[in-house]
Design a protein around this motif. Structure first.
Motif, PDB file in Angstrom:
ATOM      1  N   CYS A  21       0.800  -1.195  -0.056  1.00  7.99           N
ATOM      2  CA  CYS A  21       0.150  -0.017   0.254  1.00  7.99           C
ATOM      3  C   CYS A  21       0.853   1.375   0.086  1.00  7.99           C
ATOM      4  O   CYS A  21       0.614   2.120  -0.722  1.00  7.99           O
ATOM      5  N   ARG A  22       1.970   1.128   0.748  1.00  3.87           N
ATOM      6  CA  ARG A  22       2.735   2.384   1.083  1.00  3.87           C
ATOM      7  C   ARG A  22       3.742   2.784  -0.311  1.00  3.87           C
ATOM      8  O   ARG A  22       3.463   3.900  -0.799  1.00  3.87           O
ATOM      9  N   ALA A  23       3.960   1.819  -0.919  1.00  3.94           N
ATOM     10  CA  ALA A  23       4.619   1.684  -2.020  1.00  3.94           C
ATOM     11  C   ALA A  23       3.944   2.365  -3.223  1.00  3.94           C
ATOM     12  O   ALA A  23       4.298   2.836  -4.137  1.00  3.94           O
ATOM     13  N   LEU A  24       2.476   1.651  -3.324  1.00  3.20           N
ATOM     14  CA  LEU A  24       1.976   1.878  -4.442  1.00  3.20           C
ATOM     15  C   LEU A  24       1.530   3.600  -4.308  1.00  3.20           C
ATOM     16  O   LEU A  24       1.451   4.287  -5.326  1.00  3.20           O
ATOM     17  N   ALA A  25       1.115   4.013  -2.863  1.00  2.84           N
ATOM     18  CA  ALA A  25       0.745   5.453  -2.646  1.00  2.84           C
ATOM     19  C   ALA A  25       1.914   6.234  -3.243  1.00  2.84           C
ATOM     20  O   ALA A  25       1.744   7.484  -3.743  1.00  2.84           O
ATOM     21  N   ARG A  26       3.152   5.816  -2.912  1.00  4.22           N
ATOM     22  CA  ARG A  26       4.402   6.691  -3.133  1.00  4.22           C
ATOM     23  C   ARG A  26       4.563   6.774  -4.774  1.00  4.22           C
ATOM     24  O   ARG A  26       5.215   8.005  -5.271  1.00  4.22           O
ATOM     25  N   GLN A  27       3.796   6.022  -5.600  1.00  5.37           N
ATOM     26  CA  GLN A  27       3.942   6.099  -7.007  1.00  5.37           C
ATOM     27  C   GLN A  27       2.824   7.339  -7.448  1.00  5.37           C
ATOM     28  O   GLN A  27       2.508   7.400  -8.646  1.00  5.37           O
ATOM     29  N   GLY A  28       2.083   7.746  -6.451  1.00  8.60           N
ATOM     30  CA  GLY A  28       1.118   8.752  -6.692  1.00  8.60           C
ATOM     31  C   GLY A  28      -0.506   8.309  -6.812  1.00  8.60           C
ATOM     32  O   GLY A  28      -1.519   8.913  -7.236  1.00  8.60           O
ATOM     33  N   HIS A  29      -0.616   7.058  -6.540  1.00  9.20           N
ATOM     34  CA  HIS A  29      -2.017   6.352  -6.607  1.00  9.20           C
ATOM     35  C   HIS A  29      -2.788   6.543  -5.443  1.00  9.20           C
ATOM     36  O   HIS A  29      -2.147   6.289  -4.292  1.00  9.20           O
ATOM     37  N   PRO A  30      -3.824   6.924  -5.258  1.00  5.29           N
ATOM     38  CA  PRO A  30      -4.655   6.829  -4.071  1.00  5.29           C
ATOM     39  C   PRO A  30      -4.805   5.600  -3.689  1.00  5.29           C
ATOM     40  O   PRO A  30      -5.471   4.735  -4.384  1.00  5.29           O
ATOM     41  N   VAL A  84     -15.379   7.250   3.064  1.00  5.53           N
ATOM     42  CA  VAL A  84     -13.781   7.016   3.010  1.00  5.53           C
ATOM     43  C   VAL A  84     -13.090   8.281   3.558  1.00  5.53           C
ATOM     44  O   VAL A  84     -12.103   8.228   4.304  1.00  5.53           O
ATOM     45  N   GLU A  85     -13.445   9.372   2.959  1.00  2.00           N
ATOM     46  CA  GLU A  85     -12.808  10.698   3.327  1.00  2.00           C
ATOM     47  C   GLU A  85     -13.030  11.026   4.560  1.00  2.00           C
ATOM     48  O   GLU A  85     -12.056  11.418   5.115  1.00  2.00           O
ATOM     49  N   GLN A  86     -14.103  10.825   5.138  1.00  2.00           N
ATOM     50  CA  GLN A  86     -14.449  11.354   6.304  1.00  2.00           C
ATOM     51  C   GLN A  86     -13.856  10.313   7.613  1.00  2.00           C
ATOM     52  O   GLN A  86     -13.662  10.667   8.710  1.00  2.00           O
ATOM     53  N   TYR A  87     -13.853   9.125   7.334  1.00  2.00           N
ATOM     54  CA  TYR A  87     -13.857   8.409   8.423  1.00  2.00           C
ATOM     55  C   TYR A  87     -12.561   7.258   8.400  1.00  2.00           C
ATOM     56  O   TYR A  87     -12.015   6.541   9.371  1.00  2.00           O
ATOM     57  N   ALA A  88     -12.000   7.113   7.297  1.00  2.00           N
ATOM     58  CA  ALA A  88     -10.853   6.381   7.049  1.00  2.00           C
ATOM     59  C   ALA A  88      -9.661   7.140   7.766  1.00  2.00           C
ATOM     60  O   ALA A  88      -9.536   8.279   7.803  1.00  2.00           O
ATOM     61  N   ALA A  89      -8.827   6.194   8.481  1.00  2.00           N
ATOM     62  CA  ALA A  89      -7.573   6.782   9.114  1.00  2.00           C
ATOM     63  C   ALA A  89      -6.613   7.187   8.039  1.00  2.00           C
ATOM     64  O   ALA A  89      -6.698   6.621   6.799  1.00  2.00           O
ATOM     65  N   THR A  90      -5.693   8.033   8.386  1.00  2.00           N
ATOM     66  CA  THR A  90      -4.619   8.533   7.246  1.00  2.00           C
ATOM     67  C   THR A  90      -3.337   8.068   7.665  1.00  2.00           C
ATOM     68  O   THR A  90      -2.810   8.541   8.840  1.00  2.00           O
ATOM     69  N   ALA A  91      -2.546   7.287   6.996  1.00  2.00           N
ATOM     70  CA  ALA A  91      -1.424   6.731   7.248  1.00  2.00           C
ATOM     71  C   ALA A  91      -0.360   7.492   6.538  1.00  2.00           C
ATOM     72  O   ALA A  91      -0.631   8.290   5.494  1.00  2.00           O
ATOM     73  N   ALA A  92       0.925   7.341   6.713  1.00  2.00           N
ATOM     74  CA  ALA A  92       2.034   8.073   5.788  1.00  2.00           C
ATOM     75  C   ALA A  92       1.773   7.854   4.339  1.00  2.00           C
ATOM     76  O   ALA A  92       0.976   6.975   3.730  1.00  2.00           O
ATOM     77  N   ASP A  93       2.142   8.500   3.738  1.00  2.00           N
ATOM     78  CA  ASP A  93       2.320   8.818   1.981  1.00  2.00           C
ATOM     79  C   ASP A  93       0.470   8.821   1.653  1.00  2.00           C
ATOM     80  O   ASP A  93       0.570   8.601   0.642  1.00  2.00           O
ATOM     81  N   GLY A  94      -0.219   9.156   2.509  1.00  2.00           N
ATOM     82  CA  GLY A  94      -1.604   9.468   2.191  1.00  2.00           C
ATOM     83  C   GLY A  94      -2.541   8.316   2.233  1.00  2.00           C
ATOM     84  O   GLY A  94      -3.618   8.216   1.720  1.00  2.00           O
ATOM     85  N   VAL A  95      -1.946   6.939   2.479  1.00  2.00           N
ATOM     86  CA  VAL A  95      -2.679   5.833   2.549  1.00  2.00           C
ATOM     87  C   VAL A  95      -3.841   6.020   3.397  1.00  2.00           C
ATOM     88  O   VAL A  95      -3.728   6.499   4.676  1.00  2.00           O
ATOM     89  N   ARG A  96      -5.137   5.638   2.970  1.00  2.00           N
ATOM     90  CA  ARG A  96      -6.296   5.582   3.847  1.00  2.00           C
ATOM     91  C   ARG A  96      -6.509   4.255   4.381  1.00  2.00           C
ATOM     92  O   ARG A  96      -6.436   3.382   3.599  1.00  2.00           O
ATOM     93  N   PHE A  97      -7.067   4.248   5.621  1.00  2.00           N
ATOM     94  CA  PHE A  97      -7.187   2.783   6.228  1.00  2.00           C
ATOM     95  C   PHE A  97      -8.657   2.691   6.850  1.00  2.00           C
ATOM     96  O   PHE A  97      -8.990   3.297   7.703  1.00  2.00           O
TER      97      PHE A  97
END
Lengths: 254, 103
Positions: A21-30, A84-97
């Protein structure tokens, strides 16, 4: 991309999924990361310090009398994307969880409500906006009982051991979804020898799309409940997951 | 003695169970090893091999599909759905792998 990781308990699904997830987000993908394993794991390997990120009760309501559809749904006016916008936690690199599949009270009602909301979010979330990466429960009983339907790519994490490979054979049968054809592949984890990927291929009949070497960094990160990509960014295991991400995103584009 | 082994996935339940079963058998106990895991791998750890482990599993599935009759009693269950493992341990698979989706 909509994919989910499955495999025998303890093979390293969460460590690989979180790093993916983190690596995919670093490529610029939500990226929306979804843990539907009742045991915590994905949050830590994403680098979050919380172990739970539920939808709050107020986000889910009973279906009003006379309305078509399932018994519970997202609150009127709340779209899947809003949730998702309101309730998902936000991890580093913008990954939502988001965390589903967990018993949080003495009755099963909360779990039941959250399962309906989970399905609605996965059904209605715009595919062109969100990549969805799931960490499914270990073993064979739970992953395909409604928790993995969204995944169009199933990555079976396999250790080159007899038990893990037998489990992978079972999972590859259970993952078959006749209504929605999907791709089922293997990722080798804890590979120690050059021939491990070939062994897994032969003994599971699955295409191996990546091999993550045995790496003490993964074990240490798990002990410290930390993200491998933060703790050991240059480790061989993290590099292998990064190249898996590159490979799968390239395949998707081509 | 009746022993059950539980724990998180990957922590070594199956391996531990198999070693306990075979050690008890080596000390002269008659041992039945029941695989109650929905992902039944105990045969591999006891040493009966891939083929036999999968044969027991498919026999257990066949019971649900009506291909096999239920065993009327304990002895019959162990005889028909079991397999001989090393050291005289008798292994039987009790669990089923696949579950229907919840509603």
């Amino acid at each position: 991309m909509r994919l989910a990781f499955v495999g025998k308990g303890g093979v390293g699904k969460s460590a690989i999924a979180g790093t993916f997830c983190r690596a995919l987000a670093r490529q610029g993908h939500p990226v929306l990361a979804i843990d539907s394993d009742p045991l915590p794991g994905l949050a830590f390997s994403l680098g979050l310090t919380i172990s739970d990120a539920p939808l709050p009760d107020e986000a889910i309501e009973d279906k009003p009398e006379g309305e078509e559809g399932p018994r519970f749904r997202l609150r009127a006016g709340l779209t899947a994307a809003d949730a998702v916008e309101q309730y998902a936690a936000t991890a580093a690199d913008g990954v939502r969880f988001l965390q589903f599949g967990k018993h949080r009270g003495s009755t099963g009602r909360g779990l039941f409500r959250s399962q309906f909301a989970f399905r609605q979010i996965l059904r209605e979330l715009p595919e062109d906006r969100w990549n969805v990466v799931g960490d499914l429960p270990g073993g064979t009983r739970q992953p395909f009982t409604g928790w993995g339907d969204y995944a169009r790519l199933i990555l079976i994490v396999v250790e080159p051991t007899a038990k893990s490979m037998l489990t992978a054979r079972r999972l590859s049968r259970l993952a078959l979804d006749e209504e929605h054809p999907r791709r089922i592949v293997a990722v080798v984890n804890k590979a120690r020898e050059a021939g491990d990927a070939k062994t897994v291929e032969e003994r599971t009949g699955l295409e191996v799309v990546g091999a993550v070497p045995w790496d003490v960094a993964f074990a240490e990160a798990e002990e410290k409940m930390a993200a491998p990509i933060d703790m050991a960014p240059d480790s061989a295991a993290v590099k292998a997951v990064e190249s898996l991400v590159e490979q799968l995103s390239a395949e998707r584009i081509s | 003695m009746r022993v059950a082994v539980v724990g998180k996935g990957g922590s070594g339940k199956t391996t531990t169970s198999a070693i306990v079963a075979r050690t008890m058998a080596r000390h002269g106990a008659s041992v039945v090893a029941l695989d109650c895991d929905s992902n039944p791998n105990l045969g591999l750890s006891l040493g009966v091999g891939d083929f036999e482990t999968e044969r027991l599993e498919s026999m257990r599935e066949s019971l649900d599909e009506g291909g096999e009759e239920h065993a009327p009693g304990w002895d019959d269950l162990i005889a028909r759905f079991g397999s001989d493992a090393p050291d005289g341990v008798r292994l039987a698979v009790v669990s089923r792998i696949d579950n229907p989706s919840p509603g």
